[in-house]
Design a protein around this motif. Structure first.
Motif, PDB file in Angstrom:
ATOM      1  N   GLY A  19      -7.228   6.592 -14.323  1.00  0.00           N
ATOM      2  CA  GLY A  19      -5.779   6.523 -14.205  1.00  0.00           C
ATOM      3  C   GLY A  19      -5.309   6.207 -12.798  1.00  0.00           C
ATOM      4  N   SER A  20      -6.241   6.065 -11.869  1.00  0.00           N
ATOM      5  CA  SER A  20      -5.873   5.734 -10.494  1.00  0.00           C
ATOM      6  C   SER A  20      -6.813   4.668  -9.953  1.00  0.00           C
ATOM      7  N   GLU A  21      -7.126   3.708 -10.810  1.00  0.00           N
ATOM      8  CA  GLU A  21      -7.994   2.643 -10.347  1.00  0.00           C
ATOM      9  C   GLU A  21      -7.166   1.480  -9.815  1.00  0.00           C
ATOM     10  N   GLY A  22      -7.690   0.826  -8.796  1.00  0.00           N
ATOM     11  CA  GLY A  22      -7.016  -0.313  -8.203  1.00  0.00           C
ATOM     12  C   GLY A  22      -6.921  -0.183  -6.697  1.00  0.00           C
ATOM     13  N   THR A  23      -6.250  -1.154  -6.102  1.00  0.00           N
ATOM     14  CA  THR A  23      -6.113  -1.164  -4.646  1.00  0.00           C
ATOM     15  C   THR A  23      -4.855  -0.409  -4.225  1.00  0.00           C
ATOM     16  N   PRO A  24      -4.831   0.090  -3.005  1.00  0.00           N
ATOM     17  CA  PRO A  24      -3.626   0.765  -2.517  1.00  0.00           C
ATOM     18  C   PRO A  24      -2.389  -0.140  -2.555  1.00  0.00           C
ATOM     19  N   LEU A  25      -2.565  -1.414  -2.199  1.00  0.00           N
ATOM     20  CA  LEU A  25      -1.425  -2.320  -2.177  1.00  0.00           C
ATOM     21  C   LEU A  25      -0.890  -2.580  -3.585  1.00  0.00           C
ATOM     22  N   CYS A  26      -1.778  -2.695  -4.555  1.00  0.00           N
ATOM     23  CA  CYS A  26      -1.316  -2.848  -5.948  1.00  0.00           C
ATOM     24  C   CYS A  26      -0.566  -1.599  -6.402  1.00  0.00           C
ATOM     25  N   ALA A  27      -1.079  -0.431  -6.036  1.00  0.00           N
ATOM     26  CA  ALA A  27      -0.428   0.822  -6.428  1.00  0.00           C
ATOM     27  C   ALA A  27       0.975   0.930  -5.851  1.00  0.00           C
ATOM     28  N   ALA A  28       1.106   0.669  -4.562  1.00  0.00           N
ATOM     29  CA  ALA A  28       2.423   0.757  -3.919  1.00  0.00           C
ATOM     30  C   ALA A  28       3.375  -0.313  -4.455  1.00  0.00           C
ATOM     31  N   SER A  29       2.860  -1.510  -4.710  1.00  0.00           N
ATOM     32  CA  SER A  29       3.684  -2.610  -5.216  1.00  0.00           C
ATOM     33  C   SER A  29       4.165  -2.340  -6.629  1.00  0.00           C
ATOM     34  N   CYS A  30       3.320  -1.750  -7.439  1.00  0.00           N
ATOM     35  CA  CYS A  30       3.652  -1.439  -8.831  1.00  0.00           C
ATOM     36  C   CYS A  30       4.889  -0.562  -8.923  1.00  0.00           C
ATOM     37  N   TRP A  31       5.018   0.376  -7.991  1.00  0.00           N
ATOM     38  CA  TRP A  31       6.119   1.334  -8.026  1.00  0.00           C
ATOM     39  C   TRP A  31       7.249   0.981  -7.067  1.00  0.00           C
ATOM     40  N   GLY A  32       7.123  -0.158  -6.387  1.00  0.00           N
ATOM     41  CA  GLY A  32       8.196  -0.587  -5.488  1.00  0.00           C
ATOM     42  C   GLY A  32       8.329   0.260  -4.236  1.00  0.00           C
ATOM     43  N   HIS A  33       7.225   0.802  -3.763  1.00  0.00           N
ATOM     44  CA  HIS A  33       7.237   1.611  -2.541  1.00  0.00           C
ATOM     45  C   HIS A  33       7.145   0.670  -1.332  1.00  0.00           C
ATOM     46  N   THR A  34       8.270   0.040  -1.019  1.00  0.00           N
ATOM     47  CA  THR A  34       8.316  -1.034  -0.030  1.00  0.00           C
ATOM     48  C   THR A  34       7.833  -0.591   1.349  1.00  0.00           C
ATOM     49  N   GLU A  35       8.201   0.581   1.799  1.00  0.00           N
ATOM     50  CA  GLU A  35       7.768   1.021   3.132  1.00  0.00           C
ATOM     51  C   GLU A  35       6.260   1.257   3.174  1.00  0.00           C
ATOM     52  N   THR A  36       5.705   1.730   2.076  1.00  0.00           N
ATOM     53  CA  THR A  36       4.254   1.908   2.016  1.00  0.00           C
ATOM     54  C   THR A  36       3.574   0.543   1.982  1.00  0.00           C
ATOM     55  N   VAL A  37       4.129  -0.396   1.223  1.00  0.00           N
ATOM     56  CA  VAL A  37       3.615  -1.769   1.202  1.00  0.00           C
ATOM     57  C   VAL A  37       3.619  -2.333   2.620  1.00  0.00           C
ATOM     58  N   ARG A  38       4.702  -2.134   3.345  1.00  0.00           N
ATOM     59  CA  ARG A  38       4.823  -2.625   4.723  1.00  0.00           C
ATOM     60  C   ARG A  38       3.709  -2.034   5.602  1.00  0.00           C
ATOM     61  N   GLU A  39       3.452  -0.739   5.480  1.00  0.00           N
ATOM     62  CA  GLU A  39       2.384  -0.096   6.264  1.00  0.00           C
ATOM     63  C   GLU A  39       1.028  -0.711   5.939  1.00  0.00           C
ATOM     64  N   LEU A  40       0.764  -0.883   4.666  1.00  0.00           N
ATOM     65  CA  LEU A  40      -0.522  -1.452   4.255  1.00  0.00           C
ATOM     66  C   LEU A  40      -0.697  -2.864   4.796  1.00  0.00           C
ATOM     67  N   LEU A  41       0.345  -3.674   4.684  1.00  0.00           N
ATOM     68  CA  LEU A  41       0.279  -5.046   5.190  1.00  0.00           C
ATOM     69  C   LEU A  41       0.106  -5.070   6.704  1.00  0.00           C
ATOM     70  N   THR A  42       0.813  -4.186   7.397  1.00  0.00           N
ATOM     71  CA  THR A  42       0.705  -4.092   8.859  1.00  0.00           C
ATOM     72  C   THR A  42      -0.716  -3.770   9.285  1.00  0.00           C
ATOM     73  N   HIS A  43      -1.415  -3.015   8.454  1.00  0.00           N
ATOM     74  CA  HIS A  43      -2.788  -2.615   8.773  1.00  0.00           C
ATOM     75  C   HIS A  43      -3.830  -3.520   8.107  1.00  0.00           C
ATOM     76  N   GLY A  44      -3.408  -4.695   7.679  1.00  0.00           N
ATOM     77  CA  GLY A  44      -4.376  -5.695   7.229  1.00  0.00           C
ATOM     78  C   GLY A  44      -4.652  -5.808   5.751  1.00  0.00           C
ATOM     79  N   ALA A  45      -3.880  -5.152   4.904  1.00  0.00           N
ATOM     80  CA  ALA A  45      -4.109  -5.290   3.461  1.00  0.00           C
ATOM     81  C   ALA A  45      -3.897  -6.744   3.049  1.00  0.00           C
ATOM     82  N   ASP A  46      -4.729  -7.222   2.158  1.00  0.00           N
ATOM     83  CA  ASP A  46      -4.676  -8.604   1.679  1.00  0.00           C
ATOM     84  C   ASP A  46      -3.632  -8.713   0.569  1.00  0.00           C
ATOM     85  N   PRO A  47      -2.537  -9.459   0.796  1.00  0.00           N
ATOM     86  CA  PRO A  47      -1.495  -9.554  -0.228  1.00  0.00           C
ATOM     87  C   PRO A  47      -1.912 -10.350  -1.466  1.00  0.00           C
TER      88      PRO A  47
END
Length: 144
Positions: free
Chosen positions: A76-104
């Protein structure tokens, strides 16, 4: 540090993340908790922070060495952090992940699943979609 201590610190870290207790997260990391070690189900700390929309905790974990693209494998918690944050619209968390090199453009399920943009569009989370596109997410059917 022995195996039992590592497990205990990991459990304390995940528990602190789930309740959003930044001070306890900091304490667990200072005590030596591994920011990448998953819980007994395989859920990684960064995934827990991302799906829960906790950008400050995500930043702490990333600064402590958590990989922004490491997949979680918990039931129930499989996937990447960026997919998880994007799925729920957690924009500030998405921003943090991208800032630290997450692959969009990294698809979950080891490349076979949805991308962060796919999840954000399905939400729908237009602010997250815009952030991902600005970060270089490839929009389907625009790759000619």
């Amino acid at each position: 540090m022995n195996q039992r201590q590592r497990k205990k610190l990991s459990r304390q870290l995940i528990e602190a993340i789930l309740v959003g207790d930044t001070a306890r997260v900091k304490a667990a990391l200072r005590a030596g908790a591994d920011p990448e070690r998953g819980d007994s189900e395989g859920m990684t700390p960064l995934y827990a922070a991302s799906v829960g929309g906790k950008p400050e905790i995500a930043r702490l974990l990333l600064t402590a060495g958590a990989s922004p693209d490491a997949e979680s494998s918990g039931l129930g918690s499989e996937g990447t952090p960026l997919c998880a944050a994007s799925c729920w619209g957690h924009t500030e968390t998405v921003r943090e992940l991208l800032t630290h090199g997450a692959d969009p453009n990294l698809h979950e399920d080891h490349g076979a699943g949805r991308s962060p943009l796919d999840w954000a569009v399905r939400g729908p989370h237009p602010e997250t979609v815009a952030l991902l596109i600005t970060a270089g997410a490839i929009v389907p059917n625009q790759c000619a």
